[in-house]
Design a protein around this motif. Structure first.
Motif, PDB file in Angstrom:
ATOM      1  N   ARG A 162       5.536  25.015   3.772  1.00  0.00           N
ATOM      2  CA  ARG A 162       6.175  25.938   3.456  1.00  0.00           C
ATOM      3  C   ARG A 162       5.318  27.175   3.015  1.00  0.00           C
ATOM      4  NH1 ARG A 162      10.206  21.541   1.549  1.00  0.00           N
ATOM      5  NH2 ARG A 162       8.564  21.561  -0.529  1.00  0.00           N
ATOM      6  N   ALA A 163       4.105  26.799   2.236  1.00  0.00           N
ATOM      7  CA  ALA A 163       3.405  27.825   1.713  1.00  0.00           C
ATOM      8  C   ALA A 163       2.900  28.604   2.884  1.00  0.00           C
ATOM      9  CB  ALA A 163       2.357  27.293   0.657  1.00  0.00           C
ATOM     10  N   LEU A 164       2.370  27.785   3.908  1.00  0.00           N
ATOM     11  CA  LEU A 164       1.853  28.739   5.171  1.00  0.00           C
ATOM     12  C   LEU A 164       3.002  29.259   5.918  1.00  0.00           C
ATOM     13  CD1 LEU A 164      -0.432  25.868   6.526  1.00  0.00           C
ATOM     14  CD2 LEU A 164      -1.071  28.212   5.785  1.00  0.00           C
ATOM     15  N   LEU A 165       4.319  28.908   6.091  1.00  0.00           N
ATOM     16  CA  LEU A 165       5.271  29.465   6.378  1.00  0.00           C
ATOM     17  C   LEU A 165       5.403  30.767   5.870  1.00  0.00           C
ATOM     18  CD1 LEU A 165       7.829  26.925   7.560  1.00  0.00           C
ATOM     19  CD2 LEU A 165       6.778  28.427   9.129  1.00  0.00           C
ATOM     20  N   ALA A 166       5.752  30.751   4.481  1.00  0.00           N
ATOM     21  CA  ALA A 166       5.906  31.908   3.756  1.00  0.00           C
ATOM     22  C   ALA A 166       4.872  33.088   3.825  1.00  0.00           C
ATOM     23  CB  ALA A 166       6.012  31.187   2.161  1.00  0.00           C
ATOM     24  N   PHE A 167       3.613  32.522   3.776  1.00  0.00           N
ATOM     25  CA  PHE A 167       2.568  33.467   3.893  1.00  0.00           C
ATOM     26  C   PHE A 167       2.631  34.207   5.217  1.00  0.00           C
ATOM     27  CE2 PHE A 167      -1.988  34.380   5.158  1.00  0.00           C
ATOM     28  CZ  PHE A 167      -2.313  35.290   4.181  1.00  0.00           C
ATOM     29  N   PRO A 191     -10.020  33.500   4.285  1.00  0.00           N
ATOM     30  CA  PRO A 191     -10.124  33.051   2.755  1.00  0.00           C
ATOM     31  C   PRO A 191      -8.582  32.803   2.309  1.00  0.00           C
ATOM     32  CG  PRO A 191     -11.474  34.926   3.260  1.00  0.00           C
ATOM     33  CD  PRO A 191     -10.706  34.854   4.337  1.00  0.00           C
ATOM     34  N   SER A 192      -7.678  33.550   2.610  1.00  0.00           N
ATOM     35  CA  SER A 192      -6.282  33.278   1.968  1.00  0.00           C
ATOM     36  C   SER A 192      -5.948  31.951   2.788  1.00  0.00           C
ATOM     37  CB  SER A 192      -5.610  34.439   2.470  1.00  0.00           C
ATOM     38  OG  SER A 192      -5.893  35.507   1.554  1.00  0.00           O
ATOM     39  N   VAL A 193      -5.847  31.804   3.937  1.00  0.00           N
ATOM     40  CA  VAL A 193      -5.218  30.681   4.651  1.00  0.00           C
ATOM     41  C   VAL A 193      -5.979  29.368   3.917  1.00  0.00           C
ATOM     42  CG1 VAL A 193      -5.149  29.341   6.756  1.00  0.00           C
ATOM     43  CG2 VAL A 193      -4.523  31.922   6.619  1.00  0.00           C
ATOM     44  N   GLN A 194      -7.345  29.502   3.689  1.00  0.00           N
ATOM     45  CA  GLN A 194      -7.994  28.162   3.069  1.00  0.00           C
ATOM     46  C   GLN A 194      -7.786  28.018   1.810  1.00  0.00           C
ATOM     47  OE1 GLN A 194     -10.484  26.780   5.389  1.00  0.00           O
ATOM     48  NE2 GLN A 194     -10.309  25.263   4.010  1.00  0.00           N
ATOM     49  N   ARG A 195      -7.333  29.012   1.095  1.00  0.00           N
ATOM     50  CA  ARG A 195      -6.823  28.845  -0.223  1.00  0.00           C
ATOM     51  C   ARG A 195      -5.559  27.847  -0.044  1.00  0.00           C
ATOM     52  NH1 ARG A 195      -7.312  33.233  -4.925  1.00  0.00           N
ATOM     53  NH2 ARG A 195      -7.219  31.811  -6.356  1.00  0.00           N
ATOM     54  N   ILE A 196      -4.702  28.363   0.643  1.00  0.00           N
ATOM     55  CA  ILE A 196      -3.503  27.399   1.030  1.00  0.00           C
ATOM     56  C   ILE A 196      -3.834  25.911   1.132  1.00  0.00           C
ATOM     57  CG2 ILE A 196      -1.322  27.080   2.110  1.00  0.00           C
ATOM     58  CD1 ILE A 196      -1.325  30.437   2.166  1.00  0.00           C
ATOM     59  N   ASP A 235       0.306  37.237  -1.047  1.00  0.00           N
ATOM     60  CA  ASP A 235      -0.943  36.890  -1.824  1.00  0.00           C
ATOM     61  C   ASP A 235      -0.480  35.221  -1.763  1.00  0.00           C
ATOM     62  OD1 ASP A 235      -2.104  35.659  -4.185  1.00  0.00           O
ATOM     63  OD2 ASP A 235      -1.485  37.439  -5.456  1.00  0.00           O
ATOM     64  N   PRO A 236      -1.513  34.547  -1.351  1.00  0.00           N
ATOM     65  CA  PRO A 236      -1.634  33.078  -1.170  1.00  0.00           C
ATOM     66  C   PRO A 236      -1.346  32.480  -2.693  1.00  0.00           C
ATOM     67  CG  PRO A 236      -3.974  33.814  -1.012  1.00  0.00           C
ATOM     68  CD  PRO A 236      -3.088  35.083  -1.128  1.00  0.00           C
ATOM     69  N   ARG A 237      -1.878  32.809  -3.449  1.00  0.00           N
ATOM     70  CA  ARG A 237      -1.417  32.296  -4.844  1.00  0.00           C
ATOM     71  C   ARG A 237       0.223  32.174  -5.329  1.00  0.00           C
ATOM     72  NH1 ARG A 237      -4.962  36.337  -8.307  1.00  0.00           N
ATOM     73  NH2 ARG A 237      -3.757  37.705  -7.097  1.00  0.00           N
ATOM     74  N   TYR A 238       0.771  33.172  -4.825  1.00  0.00           N
ATOM     75  CA  TYR A 238       2.300  33.461  -5.024  1.00  0.00           C
ATOM     76  C   TYR A 238       2.905  32.413  -3.949  1.00  0.00           C
ATOM     77  CZ  TYR A 238       6.831  35.461  -5.616  1.00  0.00           C
ATOM     78  OH  TYR A 238       7.970  35.414  -5.988  1.00  0.00           O
TER      79      TYR A 238
END
Length: 89
Positions: free
Chosen positions: A57-62, A40-45, A75-78
């Motif tokens: 970049r968001a996926l790399l950070a996550f 669910p977190s990955v799907q959110r991104i 936190d995927p929102r962050y």
């Protein structure tokens, strides 16, 4: 005369028939293959309104946060909010 029983196709043959993935989709698959509960977190991104560069970049950070206790990018929102400006803009 004997006949061979039909066999089920392996999951590898299904994977070989899938369309090629983008680098972001490949990274998302890698994360969810290792940590299935994070889908669910990955799907959110993946669903966020981001450019491909920002999404990367968001996926790399996550992904990088998964081995660091207390990293806010867990936190995927962050990770989405702090993926930076698009280089193509």
């Amino acid at each position: 005369m004997t006949t061979a029983k039909p066999t089920k196709k392996s999951s590898k043959s299904k994977a070989a028939q899938q369309e090629p993935r983008t680098p972001n989709e490949e990274m998302a698959h890698e994360i969810t293959s290792t940590f299935g509960d994070l889908k669910p977190s990955v799907q959110r991104i993946l669903d966020a309104e981001l450019s491909e560069t920002q999404r990367h970049r968001a996926l790399l950070a996550f992904r990088g946060s998964l081995n660091r206790i207390g990293d806010p990018n867990r936190d995927p929102r962050y990770a989405i909010a702090n993926c930076g400006a698009d280089d193509n803009a």
